[in-house]
Design an enzyme around this catalytic site. Sequence first.
Site, PDB file in Angstrom:
ATOM      1  N   ASP A  98       0.904  -1.305   0.024  1.00 53.66           N
ATOM      2  CA  ASP A  98      -0.010   0.010  -0.162  1.00 53.66           C
ATOM      3  C   ASP A  98       0.869   1.416   0.085  1.00 53.66           C
ATOM      4  OD1 ASP A  98      -2.316   1.325  -0.037  1.00 53.66           O
ATOM      5  OD2 ASP A  98      -2.650   1.428   2.078  1.00 53.66           O
ATOM      6  N   HIS A 113       2.274   3.302  -9.047  1.00 50.69           N
ATOM      7  CA  HIS A 113       2.067   1.913  -9.445  1.00 50.69           C
ATOM      8  C   HIS A 113       3.402   1.331 -10.088  1.00 50.69           C
ATOM      9  CE1 HIS A 113      -1.645   2.174  -7.683  1.00 50.69           C
ATOM     10  NE2 HIS A 113      -2.242   2.943  -8.606  1.00 50.69           N
ATOM     11  N   LEU A 151      11.119 -20.389  -4.775  1.00 43.49           N
ATOM     12  CA  LEU A 151      10.170 -19.586  -3.921  1.00 43.49           C
ATOM     13  C   LEU A 151       8.685 -19.795  -4.593  1.00 43.49           C
ATOM     14  CD1 LEU A 151       9.622 -17.046  -1.911  1.00 43.49           C
ATOM     15  CD2 LEU A 151       9.950 -15.537  -4.103  1.00 43.49           C
TER      16      LEU A 151
HETATM   17  C1  IPE Z   1      -5.523  -3.025  -0.105  1.00 42.47           C
HETATM   18  O1  IPE Z   1      -5.146  -1.339  -0.273  1.00 42.47           O
HETATM   19  C2  IPE Z   1      -5.454  -3.701  -1.536  1.00 42.47           C
HETATM   20  C3  IPE Z   1      -4.114  -3.816  -2.081  1.00 42.47           C
HETATM   21  C4  IPE Z   1      -2.987  -3.375  -1.670  1.00 42.47           C
HETATM   22  C5  IPE Z   1      -4.082  -4.378  -3.492  1.00 42.47           C
HETATM   23  P1  IPE Z   1      -6.056  -0.285  -0.435  1.00 42.47           P
HETATM   24  O2  IPE Z   1      -5.607   0.797  -0.545  1.00 42.47           O
HETATM   25  O3  IPE Z   1      -7.061  -0.743  -1.404  1.00 42.47           O
HETATM   26  O4  IPE Z   1      -6.798  -0.273   0.917  1.00 42.47           O
HETATM   27  P2  IPE Z   1      -7.801   0.656   1.701  1.00 42.47           P
HETATM   28  O5  IPE Z   1      -8.894   0.842   0.944  1.00 42.47           O
HETATM   29  O6  IPE Z   1      -6.997   1.629   2.055  1.00 42.47           O
HETATM   30  O7  IPE Z   1      -8.329  -0.173   2.879  1.00 42.47           O
HETATM   31  C1  IPE Z   2      -1.913   0.249  -3.333  1.00 43.71           C
HETATM   32  O1  IPE Z   2      -1.327   1.612  -3.280  1.00 43.71           O
HETATM   33  C2  IPE Z   2      -1.983  -0.350  -4.783  1.00 43.71           C
HETATM   34  C3  IPE Z   2      -3.347  -0.780  -4.981  1.00 43.71           C
HETATM   35  C4  IPE Z   2      -4.385  -0.856  -4.118  1.00 43.71           C
HETATM   36  C5  IPE Z   2      -3.597  -1.635  -6.201  1.00 43.71           C
HETATM   37  P1  IPE Z   2      -2.789   2.453  -3.282  1.00 43.71           P
HETATM   38  O2  IPE Z   2      -3.129   2.866  -4.820  1.00 43.71           O
HETATM   39  O3  IPE Z   2      -3.786   2.010  -2.550  1.00 43.71           O
HETATM   40  O4  IPE Z   2      -1.826   3.837  -2.683  1.00 43.71           O
HETATM   41  P2  IPE Z   2      -2.564   4.789  -1.833  1.00 43.71           P
HETATM   42  O5  IPE Z   2      -3.030   4.039  -0.614  1.00 43.71           O
HETATM   43  O6  IPE Z   2      -3.542   5.710  -2.288  1.00 43.71           O
HETATM   44  O7  IPE Z   2      -1.429   5.932  -1.347  1.00 43.71           O
HETATM   45 MG    MG Z   3      -4.203   2.354  -0.552  1.00 44.35          MG
END
Ligand code: IPE
Ligand code: IPE
Ligand code: MG
Length: 260
Positions: free
Chosen positions: A24, A41, A135
């Site tokens: 995240d 990303h 792995l």
């Molecule tokens: C969780 O991250 C899902 C992934 C990393 C794929 P999110 O950014 O979607 O989670 P929330 O919405 O903050 O809980």
């Molecule tokens: C995690 O990073 C990647 C996915 C959920 C695909 P985010 O896109 O949720 O990044 P933040 O939380 O907005 O910073």
């Molecule tokens: Mg996120």
Amino acid sequence: MGLSTTLGVPQADAVPRHVAIIMDGNGRWATQRFLPRVAGHKKGVDAVRAVVEACAVRGIEYLTLFAFSSENWRRPAEEVSLLMRLFVHALEREVTRLARNGIKLKVVGDIEAFEPRLRELIADVEARTRDNDRLTLTIAANYGGRWDILQATRRLLAARPELAARPELLDESALAPYLAMAYAPEPDLFIRTGGEQRISNFLIWQLAYTELYFTDCYWPDFDAAQLDLACQSYRGRERRFGRTSAQVRAQAAPHVSNGS
Ligand code: IPE
Ligand code: IPE
Ligand code: MG
């Protein structure tokens, strides 16, 4: 199949056998740099490559990465389609490296929702890396912990319809083989980057006794050194699985327990 942490006490080694990560913070990493979220990303894919190799070098047997949750469809359409394109490109680009480095790739989640091109690619990469054993890298894509429990229940009932009339026969060991990650032991260590302290519908069944580690580090900045910090925290934990601390210590050093 992996040993259940609620039906038995698994061996807890200094190095986690299975690490599961919620990657995240990609969006915030980019926003902080005045870049579009997509830049985060993209950088996140580089971090995946580095962490996969770092896990293999450290003798971690299973690495599971949450790439796209069942709730991530709620994001703006452009971001969703960009994430899908990135997934396709990463699979296309990385397959040779994975195969060469002894990495077995598995994808768990409701992949029926993906475009045929992506589904074919997933099947192809899984097939090409099937015999690798250095792995096991699992990508959770369109995955949700509740989806997993429901799909397992549906498949179990389809295979054993008599259970509907004899619900007392339904127990943990009947259901577990139908869960999406039945091939792996339950995670020893869970890591969430990006500062939030929640599970966000990740492996809710399998995390029953997993050690949880949260870091403010955004995923694109996560690397081998950050992984080592998480593993160091893990080594300092006492995994009791319901027992007392004295029981755990007695099991770890049975020869000193008689005081001689
Ligand atoms: C969780 O991250 C899902 C992934 C990393 C794929 P999110 O950014 O979607 O989670 P929330 O919405 O903050 O809980
Ligand atoms: C995690 O990073 C990647 C996915 C959920 C695909 P985010 O896109 O949720 O990044 P933040 O939380 O907005 O910073
Ligand atoms: Mg996120």
